[in-house]
Design a protein around this motif. Structure first.
Motif, PDB file in Angstrom:
ATOM      1  N   MET A   1       1.326 -10.847  -9.940  1.00  0.00           N
ATOM      2  CA  MET A   1       0.223 -10.081  -9.375  1.00  0.00           C
ATOM      3  C   MET A   1       0.720  -8.724  -8.867  1.00  0.00           C
ATOM      4  SD  MET A   1      -1.805 -12.936  -7.115  1.00  0.00           S
ATOM      5  CE  MET A   1      -2.345 -14.468  -7.838  1.00  0.00           C
ATOM      6  N   ARG A   2      -0.082  -7.701  -9.141  1.00  0.00           N
ATOM      7  CA  ARG A   2       0.272  -6.366  -8.687  1.00  0.00           C
ATOM      8  C   ARG A   2       0.094  -6.229  -7.185  1.00  0.00           C
ATOM      9  NH1 ARG A   2      -2.579  -1.427 -11.539  1.00  0.00           N
ATOM     10  NH2 ARG A   2      -1.403  -0.113 -10.182  1.00  0.00           N
ATOM     11  N   GLU A   3       1.010  -5.500  -6.554  1.00  0.00           N
ATOM     12  CA  GLU A   3       0.870  -5.239  -5.123  1.00  0.00           C
ATOM     13  C   GLU A   3      -0.319  -4.319  -4.891  1.00  0.00           C
ATOM     14  OE1 GLU A   3       4.021  -4.660  -1.600  1.00  0.00           O
ATOM     15  OE2 GLU A   3       4.018  -3.038  -3.074  1.00  0.00           O
ATOM     16  N   LEU A   4      -1.162  -4.681  -3.932  1.00  0.00           N
ATOM     17  CA  LEU A   4      -2.351  -3.902  -3.629  1.00  0.00           C
ATOM     18  C   LEU A   4      -2.034  -2.774  -2.658  1.00  0.00           C
ATOM     19  CD1 LEU A   4      -4.802  -6.897  -3.097  1.00  0.00           C
ATOM     20  CD2 LEU A   4      -4.509  -5.547  -5.178  1.00  0.00           C
ATOM     21  N   ARG A   5      -2.693  -1.649  -2.843  1.00  0.00           N
ATOM     22  CA  ARG A   5      -2.521  -0.504  -1.949  1.00  0.00           C
ATOM     23  C   ARG A   5      -3.765  -0.299  -1.098  1.00  0.00           C
ATOM     24  NH1 ARG A   5      -1.529   4.262  -6.061  1.00  0.00           N
ATOM     25  NH2 ARG A   5      -3.170   3.057  -7.120  1.00  0.00           N
ATOM     26  N   PRO A   6      -3.623  -0.275   0.222  1.00  0.00           N
ATOM     27  CA  PRO A   6      -4.771   0.122   1.045  1.00  0.00           C
ATOM     28  C   PRO A   6      -5.161   1.552   0.699  1.00  0.00           C
ATOM     29  CG  PRO A   6      -2.966  -0.746   2.396  1.00  0.00           C
ATOM     30  CD  PRO A   6      -2.419  -0.540   1.024  1.00  0.00           C
TER      31      PRO A   6
END
Length: 237
Positions: A1-6
């Motif tokens: 899973m790709r790391e999410l960016r706020p």
């Protein structure tokens, strides 16, 4: 899973303030930022071009709301800026939202504002003469947004589950009003923490003042990013 960016809300009044803020981050760290009305109306399209030149992603938050023809023409202009996401007000109606989609094409995600996170149920009923509950109003707007062919909505994290139940799991729920534990709520009424937003199923979160007004914005950004990805980290392990 790709790391999410706020998504960082760049609620600054001028170009120099934005440059100073972005220069706090390492050049290799690519951000997802929100350009709102104040900054866009102050600086214009040049601020979008500058931030894109740095390799950052952009949510252009102008909340268009007008007759369909005007919104379609405006979106056709905005499409040339190659932003990653932009929005309209769902209250403009299905035909207006369809026109926005035609004008923007499929170059960017197009979402709609349901009810602002600063709006309480009492204020909605008094000011907008809407007699349903706040959640019912938001879910109704979300269903109409999906019908118009848009990608999702801006909503409170507290309405995410109901919206996805009324639309689909793929329907984007972008949630502002995010505050880390212990933070001042400011003028936001319906807020949650990044970790809770992840658990509920928010696809994107927007954080402004807790980051931009922090003594160490980079540290707070990374703290929020860690909280936002915590559930994903647990799923990987």
């Amino acid at each position: 899973m790709r790391e999410l960016r706020p998504i960082i809300a760049l609620d600054f009044p001028d170009f120099e303030s934005v440059k100073d803020f972005l220069n706090l981050f390492p050049a290799q760290e690519k951000l997802f930022v929100k350009i709102g009305m104040e900054l866009y109306y102050s600086v214009g399209p040049e601020i979008v071009r500058y931030i894109k030149s740095l390799g950052h992603s952009i949510f252009l938050d102008l909340k268009l709301h007008d007759i369909p023809n005007t919104v379609e023409s405006a979106m056709r202009v905005l499409s040339k800026l190659e932003v990653d996401m932009t929005n309209v007000h769902a209250a403009g109606g299905v035909e207006m939202m369809k026109a926005a989609r035609r004008g923007l094409g499929n170059k960017a995600k197009l979402i709609a504002v349901t009810q602002l996170t600063s709006t309480t149920e009492e204020a909605m009923q008094m000011d907008q003469n809407i007699r349903s509950s706040l959640v019912e109003s938001v879910v109704h707007y979300a269903a109409r947004t999906a019908e118009a062919g848009l990608d999702g909505v801006v909503c409170s994290a507290q309405e995410v589950r109901a919206i996805k139940a009324a639309t689909s799991d793929d329907f984007i729920c972008l949630t502002p009003g995010i505050r880390p534990k212990g933070a001042n709520l400011g003028d936001q009424q319906r807020v949650v923490t990044p970790e809770t937003a992840q658990e509920i199923g928010s696809n994107y979160i927007v954080v402004g003042r807790p980051i931009t007004q922090a003594e160490d914005p980079v540290q707070i950004y990374r703290q929020i990013k860690t909280e936002w990805n915590l559930d994903l980290t647990n799923k990987r392990s």
